[in-house]
Motif scaffolding. Sequence first.
Motif, PDB file in Angstrom:
ATOM      1  N   LEU A 138      -8.150   6.988  -5.997  1.00 36.07           N
ATOM      2  CA  LEU A 138      -9.299   7.282  -6.855  1.00 36.07           C
ATOM      3  C   LEU A 138      -8.901   7.904  -8.180  1.00 36.07           C
ATOM      4  O   LEU A 138      -9.748   8.069  -9.072  1.00 36.07           O
ATOM      5  CB  LEU A 138     -10.264   8.218  -6.113  1.00 36.07           C
ATOM      6  N   LEU A 139      -7.623   8.256  -8.334  1.00 30.86           N
ATOM      7  CA  LEU A 139      -7.140   8.834  -9.584  1.00 30.86           C
ATOM      8  C   LEU A 139      -6.702   7.733 -10.535  1.00 30.86           C
ATOM      9  O   LEU A 139      -6.323   6.637 -10.117  1.00 30.86           O
ATOM     10  CB  LEU A 139      -5.966   9.773  -9.304  1.00 30.86           C
ATOM     11  N   PRO A 140      -6.736   7.985 -11.847  1.00 32.82           N
ATOM     12  CA  PRO A 140      -6.270   6.967 -12.807  1.00 32.82           C
ATOM     13  C   PRO A 140      -4.790   6.671 -12.604  1.00 32.82           C
ATOM     14  O   PRO A 140      -3.981   7.570 -12.358  1.00 32.82           O
ATOM     15  CB  PRO A 140      -6.525   7.630 -14.174  1.00 32.82           C
ATOM     16  N   ALA A 141      -4.435   5.396 -12.671  1.00 33.64           N
ATOM     17  CA  ALA A 141      -3.037   5.002 -12.511  1.00 33.64           C
ATOM     18  C   ALA A 141      -2.246   5.373 -13.748  1.00 33.64           C
ATOM     19  O   ALA A 141      -2.736   5.236 -14.876  1.00 33.64           O
ATOM     20  CB  ALA A 141      -2.942   3.495 -12.265  1.00 33.64           C
ATOM     21  N   PRO A 142      -1.006   5.873 -13.584  1.00 34.28           N
ATOM     22  CA  PRO A 142      -0.163   6.148 -14.760  1.00 34.28           C
ATOM     23  C   PRO A 142       0.015   4.880 -15.589  1.00 34.28           C
ATOM     24  O   PRO A 142       0.127   3.771 -15.033  1.00 34.28           O
ATOM     25  CB  PRO A 142       1.166   6.600 -14.135  1.00 34.28           C
ATOM     26  N   GLY A 173       2.423   3.425 -17.061  1.00 37.83           N
ATOM     27  CA  GLY A 173       3.580   2.573 -16.795  1.00 37.83           C
ATOM     28  C   GLY A 173       3.506   1.809 -15.489  1.00 37.83           C
ATOM     29  O   GLY A 173       4.304   0.918 -15.238  1.00 37.83           O
ATOM     30  N   LEU A 174       2.531   2.150 -14.642  1.00 42.94           N
ATOM     31  CA  LEU A 174       2.426   1.508 -13.334  1.00 42.94           C
ATOM     32  C   LEU A 174       1.200   0.607 -13.215  1.00 42.94           C
ATOM     33  O   LEU A 174       0.893   0.119 -12.141  1.00 42.94           O
ATOM     34  CB  LEU A 174       2.366   2.579 -12.230  1.00 42.94           C
ATOM     35  N   ARG A 175       0.525   0.358 -14.335  1.00 42.14           N
ATOM     36  CA  ARG A 175      -0.718  -0.401 -14.262  1.00 42.14           C
ATOM     37  C   ARG A 175      -0.510  -1.910 -14.165  1.00 42.14           C
ATOM     38  O   ARG A 175      -1.395  -2.626 -13.752  1.00 42.14           O
ATOM     39  CB  ARG A 175      -1.584  -0.095 -15.493  1.00 42.14           C
ATOM     40  N   GLY A 176       0.648  -2.386 -14.552  1.00 42.45           N
ATOM     41  CA  GLY A 176       0.863  -3.829 -14.548  1.00 42.45           C
ATOM     42  C   GLY A 176      -0.077  -4.501 -15.526  1.00 42.45           C
ATOM     43  O   GLY A 176      -0.163  -4.116 -16.698  1.00 42.45           O
ATOM     44  N   SER A 177      -0.836  -5.485 -15.058  1.00 41.12           N
ATOM     45  CA  SER A 177      -1.786  -6.176 -15.934  1.00 41.12           C
ATOM     46  C   SER A 177      -3.079  -5.406 -16.091  1.00 41.12           C
ATOM     47  O   SER A 177      -3.959  -5.816 -16.849  1.00 41.12           O
ATOM     48  CB  SER A 177      -2.090  -7.573 -15.365  1.00 41.12           C
ATOM     49  N   VAL A 214      -4.125  -0.407  -8.511  1.00 35.98           N
ATOM     50  CA  VAL A 214      -4.644   0.233  -7.306  1.00 35.98           C
ATOM     51  C   VAL A 214      -4.490  -0.689  -6.095  1.00 35.98           C
ATOM     52  O   VAL A 214      -4.241  -0.216  -4.971  1.00 35.98           O
ATOM     53  CB  VAL A 214      -6.119   0.653  -7.505  1.00 35.98           C
ATOM     54  N   LEU A 215      -4.577  -1.987  -6.301  1.00 36.11           N
ATOM     55  CA  LEU A 215      -4.333  -2.910  -5.189  1.00 36.11           C
ATOM     56  C   LEU A 215      -2.865  -2.862  -4.758  1.00 36.11           C
ATOM     57  O   LEU A 215      -2.557  -2.911  -3.559  1.00 36.11           O
ATOM     58  CB  LEU A 215      -4.724  -4.329  -5.590  1.00 36.11           C
ATOM     59  N   ARG A 216      -1.957  -2.744  -5.743  1.00 32.59           N
ATOM     60  CA  ARG A 216      -0.540  -2.591  -5.418  1.00 32.59           C
ATOM     61  C   ARG A 216      -0.300  -1.269  -4.697  1.00 32.59           C
ATOM     62  O   ARG A 216       0.521  -1.188  -3.782  1.00 32.59           O
ATOM     63  CB  ARG A 216       0.296  -2.663  -6.696  1.00 32.59           C
ATOM     64  N   HIS A 217      -1.040  -0.241  -5.097  1.00 31.27           N
ATOM     65  CA  HIS A 217      -0.949   1.055  -4.434  1.00 31.27           C
ATOM     66  C   HIS A 217      -1.340   0.937  -2.953  1.00 31.27           C
ATOM     67  O   HIS A 217      -0.675   1.502  -2.071  1.00 31.27           O
ATOM     68  CB  HIS A 217      -1.867   2.053  -5.155  1.00 31.27           C
ATOM     69  N   GLY A 218      -2.396   0.181  -2.672  1.00 31.61           N
ATOM     70  CA  GLY A 218      -2.813  -0.016  -1.286  1.00 31.61           C
ATOM     71  C   GLY A 218      -1.746  -0.702  -0.469  1.00 31.61           C
ATOM     72  O   GLY A 218      -1.479  -0.325   0.682  1.00 31.61           O
ATOM     73  N   VAL A 219      -1.107  -1.732  -1.046  1.00 33.67           N
ATOM     74  CA  VAL A 219      -0.037  -2.435  -0.340  1.00 33.67           C
ATOM     75  C   VAL A 219       1.135  -1.491  -0.078  1.00 33.67           C
ATOM     76  O   VAL A 219       1.729  -1.492   1.013  1.00 33.67           O
ATOM     77  CB  VAL A 219       0.422  -3.662  -1.149  1.00 33.67           C
ATOM     78  N   THR A 220       1.467  -0.668  -1.059  1.00 35.98           N
ATOM     79  CA  THR A 220       2.607   0.247  -0.924  1.00 35.98           C
ATOM     80  C   THR A 220       2.369   1.283   0.167  1.00 35.98           C
ATOM     81  O   THR A 220       3.221   1.508   1.036  1.00 35.98           O
ATOM     82  CB  THR A 220       2.884   0.949  -2.259  1.00 35.98           C
ATOM     83  N   ARG A 233     -15.441  -2.490  -8.186  1.00 36.69           N
ATOM     84  CA  ARG A 233     -14.024  -2.399  -8.552  1.00 36.69           C
ATOM     85  C   ARG A 233     -13.183  -1.946  -7.361  1.00 36.69           C
ATOM     86  O   ARG A 233     -13.676  -1.259  -6.459  1.00 36.69           O
ATOM     87  CB  ARG A 233     -13.843  -1.454  -9.730  1.00 36.69           C
ATOM     88  N   PRO A 234     -11.913  -2.298  -7.333  1.00 34.69           N
ATOM     89  CA  PRO A 234     -11.097  -2.120  -6.123  1.00 34.69           C
ATOM     90  C   PRO A 234     -10.681  -0.684  -5.819  1.00 34.69           C
ATOM     91  O   PRO A 234     -10.130  -0.444  -4.745  1.00 34.69           O
ATOM     92  CB  PRO A 234      -9.868  -2.988  -6.401  1.00 34.69           C
ATOM     93  N   GLN A 235     -10.891   0.276  -6.736  1.00 30.35           N
ATOM     94  CA  GLN A 235     -10.470   1.648  -6.433  1.00 30.35           C
ATOM     95  C   GLN A 235     -11.126   2.159  -5.144  1.00 30.35           C
ATOM     96  O   GLN A 235     -10.461   2.687  -4.244  1.00 30.35           O
ATOM     97  CB  GLN A 235     -10.821   2.589  -7.596  1.00 30.35           C
ATOM     98  N   ALA A 236     -12.437   1.995  -5.069  1.00 27.59           N
ATOM     99  CA  ALA A 236     -13.149   2.455  -3.872  1.00 27.59           C
ATOM    100  C   ALA A 236     -12.776   1.616  -2.659  1.00 27.59           C
ATOM    101  O   ALA A 236     -12.665   2.139  -1.535  1.00 27.59           O
ATOM    102  CB  ALA A 236     -14.659   2.401  -4.108  1.00 27.59           C
TER     103      ALA A 236
END
Length: 526
Positions: free
Chosen positions: A20-24, A26-30, A36-42, A117-120
């Motif tokens: 739920l926090l803003p992504a840094p 450098g890690l946002r990709g596109s 945040v979807l990549r964060h879920g996979v990780t 949006r995918p954050q939630a």
Amino acid sequence: MRALLLAAVVLPLLGAAAALLPAPPGLRGSGPDQAVLRHGVTVTGVVLAATVVLALGFDHDNPGTMQAESDVSWIPALGIRLHFGVDGVSLPLLVLTALLTFLCALYSYFKMPAGPRPQAFVALLLVLECGTLATFAVLDLMLFFLAFEMVLIPMYFLIARWGGEGKAQAAWKFILYTLLGSVVMLLGLLAVGLNAEGGPTFDMVRLAEQHGAGLSHTTQLVAALAIGLGLAVKAPMWPLHSWLPDAHTAAPTVGSVLLAGVLLKMGTYGFVRILLPAVPEGAQTFAPYLAAFAVVGIIYGSLACLALARRGAKGDLKRLIAFSSVGHMGFVLLGIATLTHTGVNGALFANIAHGLITGLLFFLVGALKDRAGTTDLDALAGTSGAALYGKAPRFGGLVAFGAVASLGLPGLAGFWGELLALLGAFHPADALSRPAYLVFMALGAVGTLLTAAYMLVVVRRVCMGDPGEARPAPLPPLATVPDVRRYEYAAWTPLVVLTVLAGLWPAALLGLTDPAVQNLLPGVTR
């Protein structure tokens, strides 16, 4: 080992807060959505790795003993403790939960369901994983109840916000049924914990060791009925199942996978972990009724699927698979109701098999809907005479594999659980009526035939086509269906491989569960 178990339970909750926090930058990709979807996979990948290492470090020579235990006082006035541990009953469910959640996160990274949006979405997925893992890892009745309730809210929102047609009504039905069942279950848990021998305790290990000592016959009956009703709603047992088809039909693909793959297992796990060892007299009294409801569910679920599968019924394939779960979980409940090592081991095996196979089927049906725009069986059957085999042969092959695995083909995972449940009914516990259980076994065997019938009808119609059927004009032709994509291979291959391995090497799972079941059911000879 202790740290690994606690990390597996806590990391999803921390990951949900971070989602739920803003992504840094450098890690946002596109963009932040991809981040945040990549964060879920990780996060789910790390949790899966932790459970796999936990399984590798598990003492497989002593699977009946509780391992990786941590026990800290939490609310001393109420005797509630932060007690965690894992044995041969809970370890496979922990790994299954972590695996399915990771595959759902991976699938969603490439195919995010339509909605907000995918954050939630990612946060709710991780909270759901935390609650499910905690349910299988906690060893305190009150913690079990809290974890049991924790999964309801994220699943409600996954259905209500990212679901399909009828999502609001399905979500409300899901939450009302399960909440009412949980309130009744809480009363039973309190009756057991407050009346335990040697003073009030909610420690599940201690209660299992006491095996009902200190609890009067009346207390055991009341507690078994209350706990059993709450668990039966989640199982789902007929006739408390009616929330399930609507929830599955409306849920997004990953919601259906997790609902069938792990949430239903929370109910049956509670029967084995809590009800059978803690209130044995109550369990023995109600076991024949549980078995009767189980076999009615087997027959009812199969007949409902046959009705949906027939030509002209406008049956929904996703709804059909949901009704099939009622039948498959009926075998799990029948195995538990035998009160034997054979039956309960069969129930635990069927739990895992159902999670793998039905999880795969819901993945496939969701992907089919994305391709064809519908899950209507009459539309999917088409007019080509070839259907999926002719248009997307690999996809059609996977659908056929999931169907034959679900019907219990020997050599695949679905076979062993149903077989052991029926064998348990052939020789139930000594205190139970063998003639009655022989009738239950015969009805269960009829259910396996009906399951084969409707699954083969589905394969014929969806994979081979039905030349005599006309497709409604607004629906896209099956000629536009693409074959399996790379990310789908990544998400589905583990389920296919494990289904085959469990079918060919059942001793790997039964070797874990049997010693633990013997500890939970002392005095049982078979």
